[in-house]
Design a protein around this motif. Structure first.
Motif, PDB file in Angstrom:
ATOM      1  N   ALA A 184       0.828  -1.205   0.000  1.00  0.00           N
ATOM      2  CA  ALA A 184       0.000   0.000   0.000  1.00  0.00           C
ATOM      3  C   ALA A 184       0.864   1.258   0.000  1.00  0.00           C
ATOM      4  CB  ALA A 184      -0.929  -0.007   1.214  1.00  0.00           C
ATOM      5  N   ILE A 185       1.924   1.270   0.806  1.00  0.00           N
ATOM      6  CA  ILE A 185       2.812   2.433   0.875  1.00  0.00           C
ATOM      7  C   ILE A 185       3.488   2.673  -0.472  1.00  0.00           C
ATOM      8  CG2 ILE A 185       4.930   3.324   1.920  1.00  0.00           C
ATOM      9  CD1 ILE A 185       4.092   1.857   4.502  1.00  0.00           C
ATOM     10  N   LEU A 186       4.008   1.597  -1.071  1.00  0.00           N
ATOM     11  CA  LEU A 186       4.682   1.734  -2.367  1.00  0.00           C
ATOM     12  C   LEU A 186       3.701   2.162  -3.453  1.00  0.00           C
ATOM     13  CD1 LEU A 186       6.987  -1.420  -2.200  1.00  0.00           C
ATOM     14  CD2 LEU A 186       7.704   0.981  -2.111  1.00  0.00           C
ATOM     15  N   THR A 187       2.469   1.662  -3.392  1.00  0.00           N
ATOM     16  CA  THR A 187       1.453   2.061  -4.367  1.00  0.00           C
ATOM     17  C   THR A 187       1.107   3.532  -4.213  1.00  0.00           C
ATOM     18  OG1 THR A 187       0.519  -0.183  -4.399  1.00  0.00           O
ATOM     19  CG2 THR A 187      -0.873   1.601  -5.205  1.00  0.00           C
ATOM     20  N   LEU A 188       0.981   4.005  -2.967  1.00  0.00           N
ATOM     21  CA  LEU A 188       0.697   5.422  -2.715  1.00  0.00           C
ATOM     22  C   LEU A 188       1.831   6.299  -3.240  1.00  0.00           C
ATOM     23  CD1 LEU A 188      -1.027   7.643  -1.466  1.00  0.00           C
ATOM     24  CD2 LEU A 188       0.118   7.211   0.726  1.00  0.00           C
ATOM     25  N   LEU A 189       3.077   5.888  -2.998  1.00  0.00           N
ATOM     26  CA  LEU A 189       4.220   6.639  -3.510  1.00  0.00           C
ATOM     27  C   LEU A 189       4.220   6.661  -5.039  1.00  0.00           C
ATOM     28  CD1 LEU A 189       7.059   5.394  -1.108  1.00  0.00           C
ATOM     29  CD2 LEU A 189       5.930   7.639  -1.111  1.00  0.00           C
ATOM     30  N   LEU A 190       3.815   5.556  -5.647  1.00  0.00           N
ATOM     31  CA  LEU A 190       3.731   5.501  -7.106  1.00  0.00           C
ATOM     32  C   LEU A 190       2.693   6.490  -7.619  1.00  0.00           C
ATOM     33  CD1 LEU A 190       4.388   4.201  -9.860  1.00  0.00           C
ATOM     34  CD2 LEU A 190       2.676   2.440  -9.330  1.00  0.00           C
ATOM     35  N   LEU A 191       1.543   6.569  -6.967  1.00  0.00           N
ATOM     36  CA  LEU A 191       0.500   7.514  -7.384  1.00  0.00           C
ATOM     37  C   LEU A 191       0.991   8.961  -7.274  1.00  0.00           C
ATOM     38  CD1 LEU A 191      -2.554   5.782  -5.689  1.00  0.00           C
ATOM     39  CD2 LEU A 191      -2.245   6.081  -8.148  1.00  0.00           C
ATOM     40  N   ILE A 192       1.669   9.259  -6.178  1.00  0.00           N
ATOM     41  CA  ILE A 192       2.208  10.604  -5.999  1.00  0.00           C
ATOM     42  C   ILE A 192       3.257  10.899  -7.060  1.00  0.00           C
ATOM     43  CG2 ILE A 192       3.542  12.079  -4.444  1.00  0.00           C
ATOM     44  CD1 ILE A 192       2.217  10.574  -2.095  1.00  0.00           C
ATOM     45  N   ASN A 193       4.134   9.927  -7.290  1.00  0.00           N
ATOM     46  CA  ASN A 193       5.182  10.098  -8.284  1.00  0.00           C
ATOM     47  C   ASN A 193       4.598  10.307  -9.671  1.00  0.00           C
ATOM     48  OD1 ASN A 193       7.293   8.586 -10.332  1.00  0.00           O
ATOM     49  ND2 ASN A 193       8.350   9.655  -8.683  1.00  0.00           N
ATOM     50  N   THR A 194       3.530   9.618  -9.980  1.00  0.00           N
ATOM     51  CA  THR A 194       2.890   9.762 -11.292  1.00  0.00           C
ATOM     52  C   THR A 194       2.313  11.159 -11.471  1.00  0.00           C
ATOM     53  OG1 THR A 194       2.335   7.402 -11.289  1.00  0.00           O
ATOM     54  CG2 THR A 194       1.163   8.800 -12.852  1.00  0.00           C
ATOM     55  N   CYS A 195       1.720  11.701 -10.412  1.00  0.00           N
ATOM     56  CA  CYS A 195       1.199  13.074 -10.479  1.00  0.00           C
ATOM     57  C   CYS A 195       2.321  14.063 -10.781  1.00  0.00           C
ATOM     58  CB  CYS A 195       0.516  13.430  -9.161  1.00  0.00           C
ATOM     59  SG  CYS A 195      -1.013  12.532  -8.838  1.00  0.00           S
ATOM     60  N   LEU A 196       3.501  13.836 -10.186  1.00  0.00           N
ATOM     61  CA  LEU A 196       4.636  14.716 -10.414  1.00  0.00           C
ATOM     62  C   LEU A 196       5.208  14.535 -11.824  1.00  0.00           C
ATOM     63  CD1 LEU A 196       6.470  14.308  -6.971  1.00  0.00           C
ATOM     64  CD2 LEU A 196       4.991  16.189  -7.701  1.00  0.00           C
ATOM     65  N   CYS A 197       5.286  13.278 -12.268  1.00  0.00           N
ATOM     66  CA  CYS A 197       5.861  12.989 -13.587  1.00  0.00           C
ATOM     67  C   CYS A 197       4.955  13.424 -14.723  1.00  0.00           C
ATOM     68  CB  CYS A 197       6.155  11.495 -13.717  1.00  0.00           C
ATOM     69  SG  CYS A 197       7.523  10.906 -12.685  1.00  0.00           S
ATOM     70  N   GLN A 198       3.670  13.505 -14.471  1.00  0.00           N
ATOM     71  CA  GLN A 198       2.710  13.836 -15.530  1.00  0.00           C
ATOM     72  C   GLN A 198       3.037  15.171 -16.189  1.00  0.00           C
ATOM     73  OE1 GLN A 198      -1.425  13.447 -14.404  1.00  0.00           O
ATOM     74  NE2 GLN A 198      -2.056  15.038 -15.850  1.00  0.00           N
ATOM     75  N   LYS A 199       3.606  16.086 -15.408  1.00  0.00           N
ATOM     76  CA  LYS A 199       3.924  17.402 -15.929  1.00  0.00           C
ATOM     77  C   LYS A 199       5.018  17.344 -17.000  1.00  0.00           C
ATOM     78  CE  LYS A 199       2.886  19.408 -11.403  1.00  0.00           C
ATOM     79  NZ  LYS A 199       3.440  20.172 -10.252  1.00  0.00           N
ATOM     80  N   ARG A 200       5.801  16.264 -16.999  1.00  0.00           N
ATOM     81  CA  ARG A 200       6.916  16.141 -17.932  1.00  0.00           C
ATOM     82  C   ARG A 200       6.560  15.316 -19.169  1.00  0.00           C
ATOM     83  NH1 ARG A 200      11.830  17.586 -15.730  1.00  0.00           N
ATOM     84  NH2 ARG A 200      11.764  18.167 -13.530  1.00  0.00           N
ATOM     85  N   VAL A 201       5.319  14.875 -19.256  1.00  0.00           N
ATOM     86  CA  VAL A 201       4.902  14.022 -20.365  1.00  0.00           C
ATOM     87  C   VAL A 201       4.236  14.865 -21.441  1.00  0.00           C
ATOM     88  CG1 VAL A 201       3.432  12.076 -21.041  1.00  0.00           C
ATOM     89  CG2 VAL A 201       4.600  12.052 -18.829  1.00  0.00           C
ATOM     90  N   PRO A 202       4.626  14.690 -22.718  1.00  0.00           N
ATOM     91  CA  PRO A 202       3.977  15.452 -23.797  1.00  0.00           C
ATOM     92  C   PRO A 202       2.550  14.971 -24.027  1.00  0.00           C
ATOM     93  CG  PRO A 202       5.472  13.824 -24.709  1.00  0.00           C
ATOM     94  CD  PRO A 202       5.679  13.796 -23.218  1.00  0.00           C
ATOM     95  N   GLY A 203       1.880  15.632 -24.949  1.00  0.00           N
ATOM     96  CA  GLY A 203       0.498  15.267 -25.241  1.00  0.00           C
ATOM     97  C   GLY A 203       0.395  13.954 -25.984  1.00  0.00           C
ATOM     98  N   GLY A 204      -0.757  13.711 -26.572  1.00  0.00           N
ATOM     99  CA  GLY A 204      -0.973  12.453 -27.288  1.00  0.00           C
ATOM    100  C   GLY A 204      -1.251  11.307 -26.328  1.00  0.00           C
ATOM    101  N   LEU A 205      -0.572  10.190 -26.559  1.00  0.00           N
ATOM    102  CA  LEU A 205      -0.800   8.997 -25.753  1.00  0.00           C
ATOM    103  C   LEU A 205       0.082   8.947 -24.507  1.00  0.00           C
ATOM    104  CD1 LEU A 205      -1.049   6.209 -28.508  1.00  0.00           C
ATOM    105  CD2 LEU A 205      -2.899   7.462 -27.392  1.00  0.00           C
ATOM    106  N   GLY A 206       0.938   9.931 -24.320  1.00  0.00           N
ATOM    107  CA  GLY A 206       1.882   9.889 -23.214  1.00  0.00           C
ATOM    108  C   GLY A 206       1.225   9.795 -21.858  1.00  0.00           C
ATOM    109  N   VAL A 207       0.326  10.720 -21.557  1.00  0.00           N
ATOM    110  CA  VAL A 207      -0.333  10.735 -20.250  1.00  0.00           C
ATOM    111  C   VAL A 207      -1.204   9.495 -20.042  1.00  0.00           C
ATOM    112  CG1 VAL A 207      -2.007  11.948 -18.798  1.00  0.00           C
ATOM    113  CG2 VAL A 207      -0.224  13.237 -19.996  1.00  0.00           C
ATOM    114  N   PRO A 208      -2.014   9.081 -21.030  1.00  0.00           N
ATOM    115  CA  PRO A 208      -2.778   7.839 -20.841  1.00  0.00           C
ATOM    116  C   PRO A 208      -1.899   6.622 -20.557  1.00  0.00           C
ATOM    117  CG  PRO A 208      -3.677   9.075 -22.676  1.00  0.00           C
ATOM    118  CD  PRO A 208      -2.428   9.774 -22.272  1.00  0.00           C
TER     119      PRO A 208
END
Length: 349
Positions: A184-208
Motif C-alpha cells: 500500500a505504501i509503495l502504491t501510494l508513492l507511485l501515485l504521488i510520483n505519477t502526479c509529479l511525472c505527468q507534468k513532464r509528459v507530452p500530449g498524445g498517448l503519453g499521459v494515458p
C-alpha cells in the motif's frame, strides 16, 4: 522487451504489419473492467464471484494454459526456431543456460526453496512491469530519473502484491498484513510520483500510458486487498501476454508472410493457415500438452528405465527453464538494432 529498446525511430515502410500503440493502450481496459466486476460482485451478488474463483490462479488449469506459459513458449520457439537468431546470441544463450543449471539446479540442493521462489517471483514481476514501462517510455518520453522512479516503485509494489497472492497460505496473519501495508505504501508513492511525472509528459498517448501503468499496479493492489486474488493477477498477466504476442505475431507476418523460408511456416502456408495464427496456436497447444501430460510422460519413462520418478520434471523443470530464458532474452532481443527488431515497426502514435 527492453525498457531502453522501444524507440520510435526504428521502422520500415516495407513491413506489412505494425505494432499499434493504440491497441497496446486499449489492453489496459481490463483494469477498470476487473474493478467493476469486483464492485458488482461485492454489492450485487454477495461475493459469489470471489467464492467461485480459485484462491490462486495457479490452481486453475485453464488460466495456466491461457496465460503465462504460452507466451513464454512462443518466445522460445521464435528465438530458438531461427538459426540466425541462435547464431547471433549463441554465447549469451549458452551462458544463461549454464547459470540456470548452476544456480537453480545445483543451487537448489543448498538454497532453501522459499529463497529461490522469492528470487523467481521478483524476476517475474520485474520482467512483466519492465516490458510495460519500456513500451510506455517511447510515448511518455520521461527523463531517466522519472522513468526509473516509476519503474522501481511499480516493481516494488508488484513484488509484494505477487508474494501476498501466491504465498498467502503459508503466511501468518501478521505477515500477510505487513505485506499488504508495504504494498500500500509503495502504491501510494507511485501515485504521488505519477502526479509529479505527468507534468513532464507530452500530449498524445503519453499521459494515458503513464496512468495506465500506474493504475495497473494500483488496481492490482486494491483488488488484492479485497481478496480477489485471481483478478489481481489476471490484470497484469493479460496486458503483458497480449502485448508480447503482438510483437511475436508482427514479427512472423513481416518475416514469413509473403515468402516463408522456415519449414513450419511453409507447412502452414500449404495448409492455408494464416501466418499470424501459427505461433499462438502452437504455443497454446504445447502448453496444454506439457501442463496436462508432460510430468506423467517423463515419469512413465523414468519408472520404466530407472525405477524412479522426477518431481514435476516438465511443469517445474522444463517450463521453469524456459521462463527464466524468456525473462533473460526478452531484455535484449527486441532492442534497437537486434535481428528480430528488423521486422518490427510501430503505428498509432
Amino acid at each position: 522487451m527492453s525498457a531502453q529498446g522501444i524507440t520510435l525511430s526504428y521502422s520500415s515502410s516495407n513491413l506489412k504489419l505494425s505494432v499499434s500503440f493504440r491497441f497496446l493502450l486499449a489492453l489496459y481496459a481490463i483494469v477498470p473492467l476487473c474493478v467493476l466486476a469486483l464492485w458488482l460482485d461485492r454489492f450485487g451478488f454477495d461475493h459469489a464471484l470471489r467464492d467461485m474463483l480459485p484462491s490462486s490462479p495457479s490452481h486453475f488449469l485453464l488460466f495456466n494454459v491461457l496465460f503465462g506459459t504460452p507466451h513464454i513458449i512462443a518466445s522460445n520457439l521464435l528465438l530458438f526456431g531461427h538459426a540466425d537468431y541462435v547464431g547471433a546470441y549463441k554465447n549469451k544463450l549458452i551462458g544463461m543456460t549454464l547459470f540456470i543449471i548452476a544456480f537453480f539446479g545445483v543451487g537448489s540442493l543448498f538454497i532453501p526453496y522459499r529463497v529461490l521462489y522469492v528470487i523467481s517471483a521478483c524476476w517475474t514481476v520485474y520482467h512483466v512491469l519492465k516490458q510495460q514501462h519500456g513500451i510506455a517510455k517511447a510515448v511518455c518520453r520521461l527523463p531517466n530519473w522519472a522513468f526509473y522512479s516509476q519503474l522501481w516503485l511499480s516493481v516494488g509494489a508488484g513484488i509484494f502484491i505477487y508474494l501476498g497472492v501466491f504465498l498467502k497460505n503459508s503466511l501468518t496473519p501478521a505477515q500477510a498484513g505487513q505485506i499488504l501495508q508495504v504494498a500500500a505504501i509503495l502504491t501510494l508513492l507511485l501515485l504521488i510520483n505519477t502526479c509529479l511525472c505527468q507534468k513532464r509528459v507530452p500530449g498524445g498517448l503519453g499521459v494515458p500510458f503513464l496512468w495506465a501503468n500506474t493504475l495497473l499496479v494500483a488496481c492490482s493492489w486494491y483488488v488484492y486487498s479485497q481478496h480477489y486474488y485471481f483478478l489481481a493477477i489476471l490484470m497484469p498477466r493479460l496486458v503483458h501476454d497480449i502485448t508480447a504476442y503482438s510483437f511475436y505475431v508482427t514479427h512472423d507476418v513481416n518475416r514469413h508472410g509473403e515468402k516463408p523460408t522456415h519449414k513450419l511456416y511453409q507447412l502452414a502456408s500449404n495448409w492455408h493457415v494464416p501466418v499470424a495464427l501459427v505461433l499462438p496456436m502452437l504455443s497454446f497447444l504445447l502448453t496444454f500438452l506439457l501442463q496436462t501430460y508432460g510430468d506423467e510422460l517423463v515419469n512413465l519413462i523414468t519408472r520404466t528405465l530407472f525405477a524412479t520418478e522426477i518431481y514435476k520434471a516438465v511443469t517445474l523443470g522444463l517450463v521453469g527453464y524456459l521462463a527464466l530464458m524468456h525473462y533473460y532474452t526478452e531484455a535484449f532481443v527486441w532492442s534497437a538494432g537486434s535481428p528480430l527488431r528488423r521486422f518490427i515497426r510501430f503505428s498509432g502514435f
